[in-house]
Design an enzyme around this catalytic site. Structure first.
Site, PDB file in Angstrom:
ATOM      1  N   CYS A 232      42.739  20.792  -2.157  1.00 22.35           N
ATOM      2  CA  CYS A 232      42.754  19.413  -2.633  1.00 22.35           C
ATOM      3  C   CYS A 232      41.632  18.595  -2.012  1.00 22.35           C
ATOM      4  CB  CYS A 232      44.070  18.751  -2.287  1.00 22.35           C
ATOM      5  SG  CYS A 232      45.480  19.600  -2.947  1.00 22.35           S
TER       6      CYS A 232
ATOM      7  N   ARG B  29      35.549  22.681  -3.540  1.00 25.77           N
ATOM      8  CA  ARG B  29      36.684  23.085  -2.709  1.00 25.77           C
ATOM      9  C   ARG B  29      37.731  23.857  -3.508  1.00 25.77           C
ATOM     10  NH1 ARG B  29      37.179  19.872   2.027  1.00 25.77           N
ATOM     11  NH2 ARG B  29      39.431  19.916   1.947  1.00 25.77           N
TER      12      ARG B  29
ATOM     13  N   TRP C  52      44.864  21.166  -5.970  1.00 24.04           N
ATOM     14  CA  TRP C  52      44.997  22.623  -6.031  1.00 24.04           C
ATOM     15  C   TRP C  52      46.495  22.890  -5.891  1.00 24.04           C
ATOM     16  CZ3 TRP C  52      46.620  26.848  -3.100  1.00 24.04           C
ATOM     17  CH2 TRP C  52      46.054  28.091  -3.432  1.00 24.04           C
TER      18      TRP C  52
ATOM     19  N   ASN D 232      46.716  15.716   0.486  1.00 21.78           N
ATOM     20  CA  ASN D 232      46.257  17.089   0.665  1.00 21.78           C
ATOM     21  C   ASN D 232      47.148  17.709   1.729  1.00 21.78           C
ATOM     22  OD1 ASN D 232      44.908  19.448   1.214  1.00 21.78           O
ATOM     23  ND2 ASN D 232      43.053  18.491   2.009  1.00 21.78           N
ATOM     24  N   GLY D 233      47.805  18.809   1.420  1.00 20.27           N
ATOM     25  CA  GLY D 233      48.685  19.442   2.408  1.00 20.27           C
ATOM     26  C   GLY D 233      50.031  19.755   1.796  1.00 20.27           C
TER      27      GLY D 233
ATOM     28  N   GLU E 259      33.110  43.352   2.499  1.00 22.33           N
ATOM     29  CA  GLU E 259      32.572  42.063   2.073  1.00 22.33           C
ATOM     30  C   GLU E 259      31.966  42.168   0.665  1.00 22.33           C
ATOM     31  OE1 GLU E 259      32.909  39.143   2.857  1.00 22.33           O
ATOM     32  OE2 GLU E 259      31.191  38.049   2.114  1.00 22.33           O
TER      33      GLU E 259
ATOM     34  N   LYS F   3      33.242  39.952  -2.487  1.00 23.02           N
ATOM     35  CA  LYS F   3      32.353  39.081  -3.271  1.00 23.02           C
ATOM     36  C   LYS F   3      32.532  39.347  -4.761  1.00 23.02           C
ATOM     37  CE  LYS F   3      31.446  36.626  -1.137  1.00 23.02           C
ATOM     38  NZ  LYS F   3      31.907  36.518   0.180  1.00 23.02           N
TER      39      LYS F   3
ATOM     40  N   GLU G 226      35.982  38.110  -6.048  1.00 24.09           N
ATOM     41  CA  GLU G 226      36.105  36.653  -6.035  1.00 24.09           C
ATOM     42  C   GLU G 226      35.480  36.009  -7.263  1.00 24.09           C
ATOM     43  OE1 GLU G 226      35.887  34.796  -1.601  1.00 24.09           O
ATOM     44  OE2 GLU G 226      34.142  35.949  -2.182  1.00 24.09           O
TER      45      GLU G 226
ATOM     46  N   HIS H 186      41.324  60.060   1.510  1.00 28.33           N
ATOM     47  CA  HIS H 186      42.775  59.896   1.652  1.00 28.33           C
ATOM     48  C   HIS H 186      43.354  58.983   0.575  1.00 28.33           C
ATOM     49  CE1 HIS H 186      42.485  62.078   5.393  1.00 28.33           C
ATOM     50  NE2 HIS H 186      41.447  61.321   5.701  1.00 28.33           N
TER      51      HIS H 186
ATOM     52  N   LYS I  83      37.664  26.647  -1.477  1.00 29.51           N
ATOM     53  CA  LYS I  83      36.661  26.838  -0.425  1.00 29.51           C
ATOM     54  C   LYS I  83      37.274  26.634   0.942  1.00 29.51           C
ATOM     55  CE  LYS I  83      32.457  27.419   1.032  1.00 29.51           C
ATOM     56  NZ  LYS I  83      32.062  28.834   1.021  1.00 29.51           N
TER      57      LYS I  83
HETATM   58  C1  G6P Z   1      38.629  30.882   1.511  1.00 29.48           C
HETATM   59  C2  G6P Z   1      37.197  30.933   1.035  1.00 29.48           C
HETATM   60  C3  G6P Z   1      36.472  32.120   1.635  1.00 29.48           C
HETATM   61  C4  G6P Z   1      36.573  32.062   3.162  1.00 29.48           C
HETATM   62  C5  G6P Z   1      38.013  31.946   3.637  1.00 29.48           C
HETATM   63  C6  G6P Z   1      38.080  31.595   5.108  1.00 29.48           C
HETATM   64  O1  G6P Z   1      39.335  31.957   1.004  1.00 29.48           O
HETATM   65  O2  G6P Z   1      37.155  31.012  -0.380  1.00 29.48           O
HETATM   66  O3  G6P Z   1      35.115  32.116   1.253  1.00 29.48           O
HETATM   67  O4  G6P Z   1      36.000  33.213   3.701  1.00 29.48           O
HETATM   68  O5  G6P Z   1      38.683  30.885   2.943  1.00 29.48           O
HETATM   69  O6  G6P Z   1      37.544  30.324   5.290  1.00 29.48           O
HETATM   70  P1  G6P Z   1      36.880  29.783   6.596  1.00 29.48           P
HETATM   71  O7  G6P Z   1      36.410  28.400   6.223  1.00 29.48           O
HETATM   72  O8  G6P Z   1      37.968  29.746   7.632  1.00 29.48           O
HETATM   73  O9  G6P Z   1      35.772  30.680   6.970  1.00 29.48           O
END
Ligand code: G6P
Length: 612
Positions: free
Chosen positions: A2, A27, A74, A100-101, A485, A489, A492, A508, A607
């Protein structure tokens, strides 16, 4: 997650707020809304979908007002819908709130309020909170600020809120616990936002609200109290951020801009800290507790998402150079276990945003058990940075694309520097190796630059694989977290199912998935497990899997086996993730663009994950 924006002052407030909401779009959200006080009436407008849908909806309406607040939601409690979107009214429509929260005890509060005759139109916890505030104001016959304060003493959960009142158009009341809120200070005007991005085009003077603080903001006055009713002096900070850092500057997407920024962001991260020629490596933010870190018997790394992957790479680096055992923990798991923390343990918390709720809670848990916390954050002044005893900023600049790229490589850079410094102090690295690694670190920006030249080549490969339904990413040693990673990516932003695995572990399970349809990305640069991964490539080839291999320049073995080969510059294996991840970022980016996905704001993702 949010996003909150507020404005009070001499300007027309709606355009300021809606522009701010667009700045916060990154965000992640699913609905948007605004409240203004127009013709003495508190008016709320909200719509499911993007901010642009809200703009279309209000196009023919009069929103002129010198005070406004806006929200991107959100969904947590209740599906994304017009009704569940914020702001929410109180029952008499005189008060409105954005939040937000999560209010965890909203169920019991709601029951009490229903008994008293309150009716609710949404499924949200937020609507319960504004009714609760209204109820207190009514029964206690007190000011709005006092009603907010009393309500917050009864609330369990996390929040950043802003409340507006039709009868007091000259004030905004804001409060926080656990979710960020920044107040921008202009000339006879104030701005409010979840982070500084909507604020910096107007002012660089800000106050970060602390947990349990309530701010009353008038056109020319800011006063802060805490929920115990103790007045607090606002601590004004100057933001070190340029507007251009949060704009696309000619790139089609923020993600691509951020991928291409990495030579600079990695160099920025080392600036003033590392000079191989003069032989120094210093971390200005780690002083008082440095000895504790150097003498650590165990390091516990806590993080989420991409930051957790950076933590995994750090585990390998710390163990290699410092000979300290490392455990890398998902913050969300760590916080709900009863983790063993001994006296000689230190905790490193990694977070781009510095606001991830689980990481923050894990820090608090570790602190309560006596641990010293070192924070590795990108956002200066963020909650995690403030909750940590000491730490190091990554200085990557604002990262707007939801999929983390430059923050990841900056985290690796900081963690490598910390590890090398600790190893040097502990005497677990030879002087010549230490010096060699400092020189190697300084070469990274140029090598990343070189890896970025692969963009066209990777785009062509993306075209071939864009319709694949699954991907496997395999790596060993330092490149194993890079495989994780790379897979993250792709998932996502392109919504293709992808799995990252240690290459040998493939036998395995995942090997059963391999057939002529399956693209398998090997991160197979020249390192101590090179021969082993060559065998793993053979295993995939013999099952007709389609191999895309990231190799070191000049490799003359793998090109004979792989269908596609992407050559990156040679780097010491410890630092290779900084370079080998680049082609994987580009691969996911191009595939997502070709599939027509919203690269910067992928569905369902946020985000900054400020709820657990
Ligand atoms: C969300 C974001 C990711 C990020 C993760 C941890 O899932 O979309 O890109 O890696 O949070 O966030 P931080 O701000 O703690 O690195």
């Amino acid at each position: 997650m949010c996003g909150i924006v507020g404005y009070i002052g001499h300007r027309d407030a709606y355009p300021v707020v809606v522009k701010g909401l667009k700045r916060l779009e990154y965000r992640g959200y699913d609905s948007a809304g605004v409240a203004v006080i127009n013709n003495d009436q508190l008016k709320v407008f909200k719509k499911e979908g993007k901010v642009v849908e809200l703009e279309n909806y209000v196009k023919d309406k009069d929103l002129s007002s010198n005070v406004a607040m806006g929200h991107t939601r959100w969904a947590t409690h209740g599906a994304p819908s017009d009704v569940n979107a914020h702001p929410h009214y109180s029952s008499n429509n005189k008060l409105a709130i954005i939040h937000n929260g999560i209010i965890e005890n909203y169920g019991s509060l709601k029951k009490e309020l229903i008994k008293k005759g309150h009716e609710f139109i949404s499924e949200t916890d937020t609507e319960v909170l504004i009714h609760f505030i209204e109820d207190i104001q009514h029964h206690e016959n007190c000011s709005l600020e006092e009603a907010v304060r009393l309500a917050l003493t009864k609330v369990v959960g996390a929040y950043a809120i802003v409340v507006m009142c039709e009868d007091d158009p000259g004030s905004l009341v804001a409060a926080r616990k656990g979710s960020p809120l920044v107040i921008g200070i202009g000339k006879n005007e104030f701005f409010l936002a979840s982070d500084a991005t909507p604020i910096i085009e107007y002012t660089n003077e800000v106050v970060y609200l602390n947990d349990f603080e309530i701010a009353v903001i008038k056109e020319n006055k800011l006063s802060i109290r805490n929920t115990q009713d103790v007045p607090k002096n606002p601590y004004i900070q100057t933001l070190d951020m340029e507007l251009e850092a949060i704009e696309k500057n000619g790139f089609e997407h923020f993600m691509l801009k951020e991928i291409f920024e990495q030579p600079r962001s990695i160099a920025d991260c080392m600036r003033g800290r590392l000079n191989a020629g003069e032989g120094y490596l210093r971390m200005g933010g780690i002083r008082e507790y440095e000895t504790k870190l150097n003498n650590a018997e165990r390091i516990i790394i806590i993080a989420c998402g991409t930051s957790w992957h950076a933590g995994l790479v750090a585990e390998y680096i710390f163990e290699e150079f410092c000979r300290i055992p490392v455990e890398v923990e998902y913050a969300s798991e760590f916080r709900y276990r009863n983790p063993v923390i001994n006296e000689g343990d230190v905790v490193i918390a990694i977070s781009q945003s510095g606001e991830t709720a689980d990481t923050l809670a894990a820090i608090e848990l570790a602190k309560s058990k006596g641990a010293i916390i070192f924070g590795v954050c990108n956002i200066v002044g963020s909650s995690i940075a403030r909750a940590s005893h000491e730490g190091a900023y990554t200085h990557a600049g604002p990262e707007i694309g939801v999929a983390s790229t430059k923050a990841f490589t900056a985290q690796l850079t900081v963690l490598s520097m910390i590890a090398l410094r600790v190893a040097h102090k502990r005497g677990t690295i030879t002087l010549s190796k230490y010096k060699e690694m400092l020189v190697e670190l300084e070469t990274i920006p140029a090598k990343v630059e070189k890896a970025l030249e692969l963009n066209d080549e990777i785009k062509a490969i993306s075209e071939i694989f864009k319709d694949s339904r699954n991907f496997l990413y395999l790596g060993r040693g330092f490149n194993f977290p890079v495989a994780l990673e790379g897979a993250l990516k792709l998932k996502e932003i392109s919504y293709i199912h992808a799995e990252g695995y240690p290459a040998a572990e493939m036998k395995h399970g995942p090997i059963a998935l391999i057939d002529k349809e399956m693209p398998v990305v090997f991160i197979a640069t020249r390192d101590s497990s090179y021969d082993k991964i060559v065998s793993n490539i053979q295993e995939v080839r013999s099952r007709k899997g389609r191999v895309i291999a990231i190799v070191t320049e000049g490799d003359d073995i793998i090109p004979d086996m792989a269908e596609f080969v992407i050559e990156v510059p040679a780097v010491n294996e410890v630092l290779m993730p900084l370079v080998s991840v680049i082609p994987l970022q580009l691969l996911s980016y191009h595939i997502a663009v070709m599939r027509g996905c919203n690269v910067d704001q992928p569905r369902n993702l946020a985000k900054s994950v400020t709820v657990e």
